[in-house]
Design a protein around this motif. Sequence first.
Motif, PDB file in Angstrom:
ATOM      1  N   ASP A 142      -0.348  26.562  32.648  1.00  0.00           N
ATOM      2  CA  ASP A 142      -0.145  26.726  34.088  1.00  0.00           C
ATOM      3  C   ASP A 142      -1.367  26.288  34.910  1.00  0.00           C
ATOM      4  N   GLU A 143      -2.383  25.755  34.254  1.00  0.00           N
ATOM      5  CA  GLU A 143      -3.567  25.249  34.954  1.00  0.00           C
ATOM      6  C   GLU A 143      -3.423  23.738  35.145  1.00  0.00           C
ATOM      7  N   ARG A 144      -3.302  23.325  36.386  1.00  0.00           N
ATOM      8  CA  ARG A 144      -3.063  21.922  36.697  1.00  0.00           C
ATOM      9  C   ARG A 144      -4.346  21.248  37.175  1.00  0.00           C
ATOM     10  N   VAL A 145      -4.642  20.110  36.610  1.00  0.00           N
ATOM     11  CA  VAL A 145      -5.787  19.307  37.064  1.00  0.00           C
ATOM     12  C   VAL A 145      -5.336  17.855  37.173  1.00  0.00           C
TER      13      VAL A 145
END
Length: 343
Positions: A142-145
């Motif tokens: 769920d960590e978007r970069v």
Amino acid sequence: MTHALDAFDCAVYLHITSPMPECGKTRLLEVLELLVAKPWLTGRITAAVLMRKMDAEHPTLLLDESDAAFNSNPEYSEALRGMLNSGFRRPGNVSVCIGQGSKITYKDFSTFGPKAIAGIGRLPSTVESRSIPIRLKRRRSDERVDKLRLRDAAADCSRVHTALASALAPFFSSLQSARPDFPPGLSDRAEDVLEPLLAIADSAGGDWPDRARAAVAALIGNGAREKQEAEQDVALQLLGDLQALFKERGSPEFLWTKDIVTGLAAIGDRPWAEYGRKGDAINSHAVARLLKKFDVQPAGTIRDGIETAKGYRLASLEDAFERYLPAGQTPQASQRHKTNNNG
């Protein structure tokens, strides 16, 4: 710091590590390659190439897959360790024989220069003590970069590279004479390694001096060092208790992991019954993680008659028992480890 190396007596080492692959170690080295002075990004290299290139070019070494290098041929890993140990302080030489027959002689090769060393797990303690730890974690789902494409980043990084060199050039004399103040609780070697970075932060002014010292405290200050030492202590304690479990059961060929976990939790003056984050008992993942520090791996599934389960073989533990545990002595319990973390 790499753009002002000539102003300093010591070079900065970064130890870029993570518990598992695919946490960004290589990508970080690739970004550093675009920013540092005279980058040399490489993986497995021979000792001969390493010392000759360091001597000839004094590059910024960006060494990937250090765990594979240090776990390979003992002669190579010892040579690599020696060159890294010598290369953090000027002049930083290693001496080797060159030539053949009657023409054999010796030569000092300079190994001095900044280095970033990436790999899973720990470095040899002598190299680790010369390094600033950078610990990476794998990105959650769920960590978007934004995706980094090096061909797109190259132009921006080139401008930053040029700006860094230009900005530091006027400060060369003041950096050379700088004697920055250090946060309390650092070893002499840690102060040597950090001096260039703190000198640059002080020259930058603004909030950089405070930010740099806060980072130092977080990465290698008293609290960080105590946490690392505590982890080492608790691993040794588990190894001693595991040796005792084998002895109590008559030194069988193996113990199943489920019996190890139950046996550890039943030891009254140990932290294992409340070792988990939620105060629950130690689990198989925590046992494996702590034993990994001694290069001990679980045996996988073991069959005993019609029953099968995962476990550890005594033969795979005996080397660690012999190396790290005094004969007839089990490490004492430490209350500061009463609650740690499984997994």
